[in-house]
Write an enzyme that holds these catalytic residues in place. Structure first.
Site, mmCIF file in Angstrom:
data_model
loop_
_atom_site.group_PDB
_atom_site.id
_atom_site.type_symbol
_atom_site.label_atom_id
_atom_site.label_comp_id
_atom_site.label_asym_id
_atom_site.label_seq_id
_atom_site.Cartn_x
_atom_site.Cartn_y
_atom_site.Cartn_z
ATOM 1 N N SER A 168 -4.025 4.148 -0.951
ATOM 2 C CA SER A 168 -4.526 2.905 -2.173
ATOM 3 C C SER A 168 -4.746 1.982 -1.335
ATOM 4 O O SER A 168 -3.417 1.798 -0.320
ATOM 5 C CB SER A 168 -3.626 3.222 -3.423
ATOM 6 O OG SER A 168 -4.284 1.686 -4.213
ATOM 7 N N LYS A 222 -1.026 9.592 -6.090
ATOM 8 C CA LYS A 222 -2.420 8.451 -6.547
ATOM 9 C C LYS A 222 -3.408 8.917 -7.994
ATOM 10 O O LYS A 222 -3.259 7.699 -7.270
ATOM 11 C CB LYS A 222 -3.094 8.899 -4.396
ATOM 12 C CG LYS A 222 -4.228 8.705 -4.493
ATOM 13 C CD LYS A 222 -4.148 6.618 -4.312
ATOM 14 C CE LYS A 222 -5.631 5.669 -4.100
ATOM 15 N NZ LYS A 222 -6.751 6.006 -4.174
ATOM 16 N N HIS A 225 -1.472 7.016 -10.373
ATOM 17 C CA HIS A 225 -1.919 5.665 -9.208
ATOM 18 C C HIS A 225 -2.935 4.992 -9.971
ATOM 19 O O HIS A 225 -3.379 4.006 -10.730
ATOM 20 C CB HIS A 225 -1.890 4.829 -8.133
ATOM 21 C CG HIS A 225 -2.120 3.649 -7.500
ATOM 22 N ND1 HIS A 225 -4.076 3.772 -7.622
ATOM 23 C CD2 HIS A 225 -1.607 2.906 -7.298
ATOM 24 C CE1 HIS A 225 -4.018 2.234 -6.980
ATOM 25 N NE2 HIS A 225 -2.683 1.969 -6.515
ATOM 26 N N ASN A 226 -3.900 5.318 -9.959
ATOM 27 C CA ASN A 226 -5.668 5.411 -9.893
ATOM 28 C C ASN A 226 -5.971 4.694 -11.786
ATOM 29 O O ASN A 226 -6.175 3.885 -12.212
ATOM 30 C CB ASN A 226 -6.635 5.771 -10.002
ATOM 31 C CG ASN A 226 -6.504 5.236 -8.451
ATOM 32 O OD1 ASN A 226 -5.956 5.381 -7.995
ATOM 33 N ND2 ASN A 226 -8.256 5.855 -8.145
ATOM 34 N N GLU A 229 -3.937 2.218 -13.028
ATOM 35 C CA GLU A 229 -5.030 0.677 -12.548
ATOM 36 C C GLU A 229 -5.797 0.859 -13.618
ATOM 37 O O GLU A 229 -6.835 -0.868 -13.917
ATOM 38 C CB GLU A 229 -5.503 1.309 -11.466
ATOM 39 C CG GLU A 229 -6.574 0.607 -10.293
ATOM 40 C CD GLU A 229 -6.955 0.877 -9.371
ATOM 41 O OE1 GLU A 229 -6.904 1.903 -8.542
ATOM 42 O OE2 GLU A 229 -8.442 0.397 -8.762
#
Ligand code: 2AM
Length: 523
Positions: A168, A222, A225-226, A229
């Protein structure tokens, strides 16, 4: 074998324009230009996929003194890269896969930076016959974690070590130091560690990269994480719409407020770029850029994956899911335009609140909501770790997100400290710092959500975060009613407050249903 320096071997000098220094195209179009005469294994790592993320990652690796082999399906891009951005650097282009593989030092490390999906499988199929036992393939794309689980298992049977690494940070992060979240076959990590930790962002003297776990753990983290986000971005958008809708502030005025917020608890990449975005003027109209941008949000699916997976593992990630639904609702622009003519909001919005006081309330609401969405993300990772058999180190994950990536934020230090202090913390909200922070801001948060409701301002993430908080902190919820209803219409049974857990009861609610519970007649 050649005596020449493999890093620049036999590459024709690029013809540069004296005025601009740019490379003229005729210098890079010669066929076979980049076939390396080097047959010795000189490269520390190879990267396949020369879109901007792949190229930037290679340049990052080369800048750390690594020799990198480069390959791409469309060979002309290798030519262009080697004669252009990679010129003079320790980057070796290859125009076929066997040459590419022959350039790699053992154990060979091949990083795929290609489009997630069939392209990854295609390259794995082409590469694996060329590799030896103990060689490593890394997928650095935005892959859905079940695909990584599948590939890791299949390659392990051929003694090839497969790693799914979430990367990222966008283009700039790839170039200057991304957040890297590698997971998969742990036998690959000793060989990858020095490379990945060197090219990753560094915060507080620590790399934003460490081993995440087995199977699909890296791509899973990940993905979360998104999801976070998505929520972070939606909450920032809601703060903007409150300041604009309730206080009537202009975009640049709100930009200045975000700039100010970025100096405190909300210090983060997304806060900072939002401040810059809000201050930008459209060159054509002279209006703030944000005022000329259509209000329909796109998405590439990682928020949806996070939300679906939250449902799969039984994680109450309602704010993350709400952020995905918010984008979906925004995309129904035509329907919204029609509905806006018919569906009324509140008639009386009440008096405009005091500017400074309301700005501070919105700031606190944003911080409290943000804490809840991170709490949901980490809670989801805990539940998934139990479900999929991963051992996740949440302090280490917070460190990986501390720099390089899109959600990088100062308060990740607090999250790291929370999990370093108690690795088994079931929820971030139960850490002393966060219990205190949310306690301090909760009245402001409630007032903001109430003001939004009274004025008809759309704040789904703020509201759902508050719903999460109030639900999670409730010793007794209204689910007793749900259980009674389920037992009434479906004889699904219930547990009692005055009996041990695990004992199930059924009531004959109407006098007609008898005493047969559903587990009996489902059997
Ligand atoms: P290309 O330059 O040949 O299109 C991002 O799209 C990267 O993924 C590019 O390097 C692109 O290669 C590669 N890519 C996309 N689809 C692919 C496929 N089906 N097979 C191989 N590479 C692919």
């Amino acid at each position: 074998m050649t005596e020449s320096d493999p890093r620049t071997a036999d590459l024709p000098a690029a013809v540069t324009d004296d005025q601009t220094g740019t490379v003229r195209s005729e210098a890079v179009t010669t066929p076979q230009l980049i076939v390396s005469p080097v047959t010795e294994a000189a490269a520390d790592i190879g990267v396949i996929g020369l879109a901007v993320m792949g190229e930037n990652l290679i340049l990052n690796m080369a800048s750390r003194g690594l020799t990198v082999a480069a390959f791409n399906r469309t060979i002309s891009k290798v030519d262009d890269f080697v004669a252009g951005r990679a010129q003079g650097l320790s980057i070796l282009g290859a125009d076929d896969l066997p040459t590419f593989v022959s350039l790699l030092k053992s154990p060979r490390k091949v990083m795929l930076m290609v489009k997630a999906g069939p392209a990854v499988d295609a390259f794995i199929d082409m590469l694996s016959p060329l590799l030896d036992s103990g060689d490593i393939i890394i997928d650095g794309g935005n892959t859905h974690f079940p695909d990584t689980v599948r590939r890791e298992k299949a390659l392990a049977e051929q003694d090839i070590l497969f790693v799914g690494a979430g990367v990222s940070g966008g283009e700039e992060g790839a170039l200057t130091g991304p957040s890297i979240m590698p997971g998969g076959n742990p036998d690959a990590w000793p060989a990858l560690k020095p490379i990945f930790q060197d090219i990753a962002a560094q915060v507080g003297g620590q790399p934003c990269c460490d081993w995440v776990g087995e199977g699909g753990a890296g791509h899973f983290v990940k993905m979360v994480h998104n999801g976070i986000e998505y929520a972070d971005m939606q909450m920032i958008a809601e703060a903007y719409s409150l300041l604009s809708g309730v206080l009537g502030l202009s975009a640049p005025e709100i930009g200045a407020i975000f700039e100010d917020w970025n100096k405190g608890e909300l210090d983060s990449y997304l806060t900072q770029i939002t401040a810059e975005i809000l201050k930008k003027t459209c060159g054509d109209t002279g209006q703030p850029m944000v005022d000329v941008i259509l209000d329909t949000a796109g998405q590439k699916g990682t928020g949806k994956w996070t939300s679906v997976t939250a449902l799969d593992v039984g994680a109450p990630a309602n704010t993350i899911a709400e952020a995905v639904f918010a984008r979906i609702l925004s995309s129904l622009k035509d329907q919204r335009v029609e509905a806006s003519k018919v569906l009324r909001g509140p008639d009386d919005a009440g008096e405009k609140p005091d500017r400074d006081a309301f700005v501070e309330q919105v700031r606190q609401a944003l911080y409290a909501s943000k804490i809840c969405s991170y709490a949901q993300g980490f809670q989801m990772m805990e539940l998934a770790a139990a479900e999929y058999g991963w051992k996740l180190d949440f302090g280490s994950i917070a460190q990986m997100w501390r720099g390089g990536c899109i959600i990088r934020a100062a308060f990740l230090d607090k999250i790291k400290a929370a999990f370093d202090g108690n690795a088994a913390l079931p929820n971030l909200l139960l850490d002393g710092y966060f219990t205190g922070a949310i306690g301090t801001s909760q009245m402001a948060w409630r007032q903001v959500v109430a003001a939004a409701a009274l004025r008809g301002v759309w704040t789904p993430a703020f509201s759902s975060a508050l719903a999460y908080y109030d639900g999670y902190r409730s010793e007794r919820l209204s689910a007793n009613i749900l259980q009674a209803q389920r037992d009434y219409f479906g004889a699904h049974t219930y547990e009692r407050v005055d009996k041990p857990r695990g004992e199930f009861f059924h009531t004959n609610w109407t006098g007609r249903g008898g005493s047969t519970s559903s587990s009996t007649y489902n059997a």
